[in-house]
Structure formats: structure tokens, C-alpha cells
Write a protein that holds these residues in place. Sequence first.
Motif, mmCIF file in Angstrom:
data_model
loop_
_atom_site.group_PDB
_atom_site.id
_atom_site.type_symbol
_atom_site.label_atom_id
_atom_site.label_comp_id
_atom_site.label_asym_id
_atom_site.label_seq_id
_atom_site.Cartn_x
_atom_site.Cartn_y
_atom_site.Cartn_z
ATOM 1 N N UNK B 1 0.825 -1.203 0.000
ATOM 2 C CA UNK B 1 0.000 0.000 0.000
ATOM 3 C C UNK B 1 0.864 1.260 0.000
ATOM 4 N N UNK B 2 1.925 1.221 0.825
ATOM 5 C CA UNK B 2 2.797 2.400 0.836
ATOM 6 C C UNK B 2 3.545 2.515 -0.482
ATOM 7 N N UNK C 35 -8.980 -5.496 11.100
ATOM 8 C CA UNK C 35 -8.815 -5.318 9.664
ATOM 9 C C UNK C 35 -8.175 -3.985 9.303
ATOM 10 N N UNK C 36 -8.014 -3.113 10.282
ATOM 11 C CA UNK C 36 -7.524 -1.768 9.952
ATOM 12 C C UNK C 36 -6.178 -1.788 9.249
ATOM 13 N N UNK C 37 -5.345 -2.737 9.657
ATOM 14 C CA UNK C 37 -4.006 -2.719 9.063
ATOM 15 C C UNK C 37 -3.872 -3.679 7.891
ATOM 16 N N UNK C 39 -4.337 -3.610 4.867
ATOM 17 C CA UNK C 39 -3.755 -3.178 3.606
ATOM 18 C C UNK C 39 -2.281 -2.838 3.725
ATOM 19 N N UNK C 40 -1.876 -2.422 4.916
ATOM 20 C CA UNK C 40 -0.487 -1.983 5.068
ATOM 21 C C UNK C 40 0.429 -3.173 5.347
ATOM 22 N N UNK C 123 -7.051 -9.927 -7.099
ATOM 23 C CA UNK C 123 -5.876 -9.286 -6.511
ATOM 24 C C UNK C 123 -6.223 -7.880 -6.044
ATOM 25 N N UNK C 124 -7.518 -7.573 -6.016
ATOM 26 C CA UNK C 124 -7.949 -6.236 -5.634
ATOM 27 C C UNK C 124 -7.804 -6.055 -4.117
ATOM 28 N N UNK C 125 -7.262 -4.907 -3.730
ATOM 29 C CA UNK C 125 -7.109 -4.623 -2.291
ATOM 30 C C UNK C 125 -8.440 -4.707 -1.566
ATOM 31 N N UNK C 126 -9.473 -4.180 -2.252
ATOM 32 C CA UNK C 126 -10.780 -4.131 -1.602
ATOM 33 C C UNK C 126 -11.264 -5.537 -1.244
ATOM 34 N N UNK C 127 -11.089 -6.473 -2.177
ATOM 35 C CA UNK C 127 -11.545 -7.839 -1.940
ATOM 36 C C UNK C 127 -10.729 -8.464 -0.823
ATOM 37 N N UNK C 129 -9.300 -6.855 1.624
ATOM 38 C CA UNK C 129 -9.751 -6.223 2.869
ATOM 39 C C UNK C 129 -11.049 -6.847 3.351
ATOM 40 N N UNK C 133 -11.991 -9.050 6.722
ATOM 41 C CA UNK C 133 -13.106 -8.708 7.613
ATOM 42 C C UNK C 133 -14.046 -9.906 7.790
ATOM 43 N N UNK D 53 -8.231 5.223 -1.611
ATOM 44 C CA UNK D 53 -8.187 4.258 -0.502
ATOM 45 C C UNK D 53 -9.290 4.532 0.508
ATOM 46 N N UNK D 56 -12.206 2.903 -0.897
ATOM 47 C CA UNK D 56 -12.083 1.443 -0.820
ATOM 48 C C UNK D 56 -12.336 0.990 0.609
ATOM 49 N N UNK D 57 -11.802 1.765 1.532
ATOM 50 C CA UNK D 57 -11.828 1.340 2.923
ATOM 51 C C UNK D 57 -13.203 1.493 3.546
ATOM 52 N N UNK D 61 -16.344 0.230 -2.671
ATOM 53 C CA UNK D 61 -15.673 0.382 -3.957
ATOM 54 C C UNK D 61 -14.440 -0.488 -4.006
ATOM 55 N N UNK D 62 -14.210 -1.085 -5.155
ATOM 56 C CA UNK D 62 -12.967 -1.827 -5.330
ATOM 57 C C UNK D 62 -11.941 -0.912 -5.976
ATOM 58 N N UNK D 63 -10.724 -1.402 -6.074
ATOM 59 C CA UNK D 63 -9.686 -0.608 -6.752
ATOM 60 C C UNK D 63 -10.135 -0.215 -8.155
#
Lengths: 339, 118, 163, 160
Positions: B1-2, C35-37, C39-40, C123-127, C129, C133, D53, D56-57, D61-63
Motif C-alpha cells: 500500500x505504501x 482489519x484496519x491494518x 492493507x499496510x 488481486x484487488x485490495x478491496x476484496x 480487505x 473482515x 483508498x 475502498x476502505x 468500492x474496489x480498486x
Amino acid sequence: MLIGKQSWIFQSKPAIIATGVSGGPFEREGLLPEAFDILHDDLWMEEPSYEQAHRLLIEEAVEVALKKANLTNDDIQFIIAGDLINQITPTSFAARTLGIPYFGIFGACSTSMEGLALSAFIVNNKGANYIVTGAASHNAAAERQFRYPTEYGGQKPPTAQWTVTGAGFAIVSHSTPNQTEFPKITCATIGKVVDLGISDPFNMGGAMAPAAVDTIKTHLKDTGRKITDYDLIVTGDLGKIGYSVALDLLHGDGLNIPEEKFKDCGLLLYRDDQPVQAGASGAASSATVIYGHLLKQMKAGVYKKILCVATGALLSPLTVQQKETIPCIAHAVSIEMDS
Amino acid sequence: MLAMFFWAFVVGGAICVIGQLLFDVAKLSPGHTLSALVVTGAILDGLGLYEPLMDFAGAGATVPITSFGNSLVHGALQEAERHGIIGVITGMFEVTSSGISAAIIFGFIGALLFKPKG
Amino acid sequence: MVKKQIHPIIRLFLLLISIFVIFSGCSTDDNNANSTKALIQTNNPPPSTINGNEKDQKLVMDVKKKVMSKKEVYDVSVIKGEQDILVAYKVRHLKRFRMKKIEADLQKELEKEFPDEKFTISSDYKIFLESIRLQDKINNKQIPKEDLEKRLSEIIKLSNEKT
Amino acid sequence: MGKSKKKKSKTPEQQQYAQFEQKHEIKRPVVRNCVVAFLVGGTICVIGQAISYFYIYFFNFTEQTAGNPTVATLIFLSMLLTGFGVYDRIGQFAGAGSAVPVTGFGNAVISASIEHRTEGFVLGVGGNMFKLAGSVILFGVFSAFVVALIKTLIMKWVGV
């Protein structure tokens, strides 16, 4: 009286008996706020549009000049003026308010000296007793007509110039031979259109410089005067680039004018730290500086004899988009103090 | 992400530098420059290069105006898949609508709310 | 010349409308602290199944191993529901140029290796995340299975959405 | 085409003057402009990434789909900056850095519509809104049409 090819000598030496100069917020911040009789804090000047603010500037400048000369609108035979906006509506609308018979003229930024030369000619030939003449421009109104909307974030190159918000008007009248308190108009040279092929609308100084040089050279030739006859030769709005080009051109022609005797109104008006890029431009540049600042200095005895060369770029947004080059013009008027 | 932020910065900045070079070196007006960039975006998407760039740089590729050309092509191709050649015309604004509609709506609201400052 | 000026309250109102339009949308209700972290950090969550039986557990382990064996992929979450298997993963940043191709390859490989299963991979971040959750919810064990299934199919639907 | 004809028709005197004038012209600070454009443009993209983001968060919404609301939000911000008279200053400072991102597209539309409010909402705002951004839409749409057409035809006949 015609002298030489394109110059007039005014035997009766018409006098500039009063001036009125108005300006906007940017001019207040500049180097010459004391040149202005009226300064506004806001570009809108409490009017509903920039064009109407532009009209207001003209009305105010004329009113101030009339008041100083102790005259009313009815005493004035003609008003000879112009501005940069399409069909010079701000000036025409101001003339409607003022109710003075009106010559509308367009010479872009050379309008001020075009008007002064014509006024002096008419007064000299007894065509009028009092004539009001001048020129005006408004930064935002010009910006939106010639360039982009005022809020558009386009980057101006360092050759661009800043249109002055202001109006400078003078009342021209007969003089008596032993009057010494008024500056007098002795001769004028009407320039011809010069186009050396510059087409960049963001570099008008560079385009106008040859016109100024041409007019100065013709003036000296027609009148038989020498550059040393003048305490100061001042151009209208050449800006940094146009100024150095003009100086170089003059020197190249063997007219070795020292830098302190050759100035440009566009470089006198604003401080260096104001975002004006290469300097001021616009019809009001020469009108406000000459009528507001230089005449005061003449009365104070700093200068005895000056030659005012107002330069104009005769372009329109349309011709720029059609890739035409910029035709330019310059008119010179010699103003002197009798001692 | 970063890493995404980093590459968004680099790629987005680089596209802006291309724009600046078109301004300063090619002496194009803003209108010419932006049109050129949009056309470039459309061609890159036609060659299948813009989408990988978007996957890689995220907003670094979607925020510059080049993405406008890309998404126009994308909408047209999506519709063309479904409806054949005619979809090229009808699908054009399928994907891009957000940028233009946002500009129109906020442009009008802006005109209601603000006066130019000069 | 009458000067037309819009009343300040109407101005404010218009401004609020614009803000509302921007920030409305279908917001998700819950935000689990775990789940907050997501993505990082690299989470590397253990694969999970909604019904929790051992055969399925073995299967998802195998799936995860298979996905992790691809060198471009570094973080994988696998969830098995009644019928679908959701595989969400992260791709190493410099390989993201080839993300779409990796996805297609992976889909093919998984289908070849586990021909009886139905895969949704993303590979989507949203999925990713959302699958973290969901896994939090599964581990929570308080939520009825039907709800979990419903959520899973929602995520799968979301992943198929195009621009 | 017209341009090249004009160039040829310059008289020797004009060509000579153009060279002479060039020497006096203040050069555009290209390196400085590029560095600033890179930094400001990059920053706007990072802000865009952060907004995306955010969507998304906190939203569904997806990327892939977050691009649309991100663009709309950026244009909204651009409206505020334009209306409060900040964007033209950023533009003078940053050049392409603020013109190339969609915020610049928004600024072009919004500045034109604010500017022409004095001519009324129908002819002023409506008629002039796209006077700057219109060319972007025109060339975007037309080039997309050509590209998509070629690609569709190739796919059909070559069967890629």
C-alpha cells in the motif's frame, strides 16, 4: 502644422491643465500609489461585472480631472479616449454617462498618446477650447477577453506582462505664452504599423520594441531634434524584454541614449516582487504613469522636456489563434515645461 | 500500500513533467497540451499499455488527464464486445461519465456560489 | 443594473448538497479493529471455511499453498463457502504491471488442480480487505452461517463489478 | 499547415529580428518548472490515491471502481480552490503539475463557468463552460473512437 513626414508641431503649445488618474488594488501595492487620485481595493469596484468596473474607472478619472480644472462637463468640447475591450464599450459607456461629444479611438496600448496628439492638434487649430483625452484598461476584463478566464490556472511565461487596472485622463487646453505652471505639448509623431514577425501573444514587449524605435527615429528626423534635447524618453509598456531590445536597437542605430534617460512606464509601476512577470502593459500603463507620475515630476522640476512614446500591439485573440503575427504601433508626443 | 503511494507520486509526477515539457519546450498552449495527452492516453489503451500502468501506479495513472482517453476507449471497447461496431459509439461515455458529469455539475454549482476573484 | 447576489444561506445549502453527494454512497456498516491494518501489513491469514469441516479445511490449505507457490504473490487469503472459494491475494508491487495476466494464469492453474471447485480470485485490495473482515467474523463464531454465506456472495459479486 | 506557410513567408528582416529578439527574451526556467510540476503533480496524485483508498476502505468500492468517485471528489476540491481564487495561483506556480491532473480539467470548466456568469446562466455559463475543456473532450472522444474502431475491427478479422 505638418513637419517632416509624419509629425506635427503645435505652435500655440496646448497645455495639459489637469489630470485625473484612477487605479485598482494591484496598483496600490505597486511603486507609484501616489500617482493615483483614486485607488480601489477591489477589482469589482462594487459593480456587477468587470466591464462595468472598467467603465467606472474612466468616469472617475474624468470627474477628478474636471474637478481639478474647475470645469464642468458642459465646458468640454470633446472627449477622445479608448480602451482594449471589444468595440471599446467601457469608454463609450462612460461617454454616455459624461454626455460629452465623443471620439472613440483604438490604438491598443498606444491609445493614450494617440488621443493626446489628436487633442493637441485640434486645440492648436482652435477646433476646441477644452478636450478630455485618455485611456483605460482593466486587468480582469482584458484577461478574460485576450487570454483565459481569470480563475484559470494557466502558467504565464516570464515574458508575459500584467495588464494595468486603471484610467489616466488629461484636459488639454490653450495656453498663454508666459504660463509656466502647466506642461505643454509641443510636437507629436504619429507612428506607422511595424510588424517584425513576432507572433507570441505572451511576448508583446518584444513585438512592440521595433515600433517604438521606429517612431523615435522618425520623430528625431522629422523635427530635427537630437536625443540629448530630451531629459527623458519614456515608452509605454515595453516591459523588461521590450525595453532591453529597444535600448539595443537604438544603440545599434548610433543613438547612444544613456539608460537613465530612457525609461519604460511598464517598469515604473510595479515592484519587483509583484507577480507581473516582465512588467506592466495595457492602455492604462502609459496613461497612468505619464499623467499621474511624470507630469507631477515635471512640475516639481525633475524633467523639463520629455518624449512620451506609447506603444500598442494591435492583436486580437482571433488573430492570435489564426497564427497571425502581431502588428505594432507607437505614437510619440513631446511634453515640455516653459521656464 | 505504501509502495502504491510512492509509485502514484512518481508516475503521476512524470506525466506532469511530460506536460510541462510540451508547454515549455514545444511551446504548446494548455489546450493543445491537454488534448495531446488525452490522445496519447487513448492510443496507449488501444495498445493495451495503460491498464497495466493503472494497476501499477493507481491514482498516478488515473488522476492525470491521460486516463480520460483511456477510459473513453475502454467504454467503447466494452460496448463493442457486446453490441459490435455500433457499441464503439454508444459505449464511449459508459466509463468516463464521472469526470465530465462531475465537472459539469460542480461547474454549475461553482457559478452559483462564486464570483471570479481576478 | 440590479446586482444579483445569492443569499448566503442558499450558498451554504448548495455547498452542503455537494458534500453530501460526494460522501454518500453505500457505506459498509462495520469496521473491525483487526482489519484496519490489512492493507499496510502482510497478514498471511490462515485459510478458513464457513462450515468448518475438516475436508474443506484441508482443501483450503492446499489452495493457499498452491497460490503462495507463485513467486509474484505474497499475501493470500482463502475462504471456502458452500460452493465458492474466494481467493484474495496481493501481488508484489513491481509485478503489478502483469497483474491481469497473473490473475488469468492463476485461475487456470487452480481450476486444473482442483477441477471440482469453483474459484473466484482477485488481486484487488478491496476484496482482500473484505475477506479479512469476513474471516474475522467467521472466527468470531457468533454470526449465523447464512449471514456469512450471504456476505461471501456479496464480496464475490463486488469482485466481478467492472468500472 | 498555416503555421508552416507563415514561417516560410517571413521576410529576411523579420527572421533577423527574431534572432536578435531571442537574445533578449527571458528564457523559461524549464528545469525549475519540471521539478515543480513533478512535485505538485505527484502530490495531487498521492492525494487522489489517498481519496481512493478512503473509498475502498469505508465504502463499497474496489480498486477498479474507486476511480470514479475519486475523480469526482478531486473535481469538487478543484471547484472550491477555483472559487476561492487559489487554483490560478497554484497554476502559475506549478504549471503542468496542476494542469495535467483532472483537477486542471475541472479548473478549466469551473473557471470558465464562473467567469461567464455575468452573461447569464444560459448563454454565459452554459455557452462558455467548455470553451477551454471542450477541445480535451473532442480529441479524447474522437481519438478513442478511432482507436476503439481499429481495435474492434482487428479483433474481428484477425481474431486475436
